[in-house]
Design a protein around this motif. Structure first.
Motif: not given
Ligand SMILES: [Zn+2]
Length: 172
Positions: A154-172
């Protein structure tokens, strides 16, 4: 959740963020699903920035949770199978849960759990979380070996990981 809609009069690919968190991707008359997905992937930073500006998503109703569960059950296990086959991972079971504190998990026996809330994210993040958990079947930690393995599938995994943490979706 992402919806693709073909529009005969649309001239370009277009992304519309709905107030309920859905992402609508308009495909022009002569466009393709594949190009629409690439367009969406190219707009991840923009989408994350837009979503970050929004107030938190209100909690989902029981009906919405069940709709996401059904969607996740029909999508995630087969997607896990495809990606595991493609990159040569072995796993035991896949379960979909209403997890609100994490997107996925992997046990030492190769049992994978995924949050049904993944269906509220763009596909690039769903694939990322699946590949992340599949890599844990070989590397049960987040050391350099894990990240090297994840980057290789998954090239760019760390960048995707950082972006995922910023996702506006509230879990829960
Ligand atoms: Zn992990």
């Amino acid at each position: 959740m992402i919806e693709y809609r073909r529009h005969p009069r649309a001239k370009n690919y277009k992304i519309t963020l709905k107030p309920d968190g859905r992402i609508l991707v308009t495909i022009p008359n002569f466009g393709t699903q594949r190009k629409a997905e690439a367009f969406l992937a190219s707009k991840q930073d923009w989408i994350a920035a837009q979503q970050a500006k929004r107030p938190p998503v209100p909690p989902l109703s029981a009906v919405e949770i069940e709709r996401l569960r059904a969607e996740a059950k029909s999508y995630i296990p087969q997607r896990v199978a495809v990606l595991a086959d493609q990159y040569g991972f072995n796993y035991h079971t896949v379960r979909i849960k209403n997890m609100t504190s994490r997107w996925g998990s992997c046990s030492s026996r190769g049992n994978l759990n995924f949050s049904l809330h993944l269906m509220r994210l763009p596909g690039v993040y769903i694939d990322y979380v699946i590949l992340h958990e599949l890599c844990h079947t070989q590397e049960m930690n987040h050391g350099p070996g894990f990240w090297n393995l994840l980057e290789s599938v998954c090239p760019g995994a760390k960048k995707i990981d950082r972006a995922l943490r910023k996702q506006g979706v509230a879990i829960g």
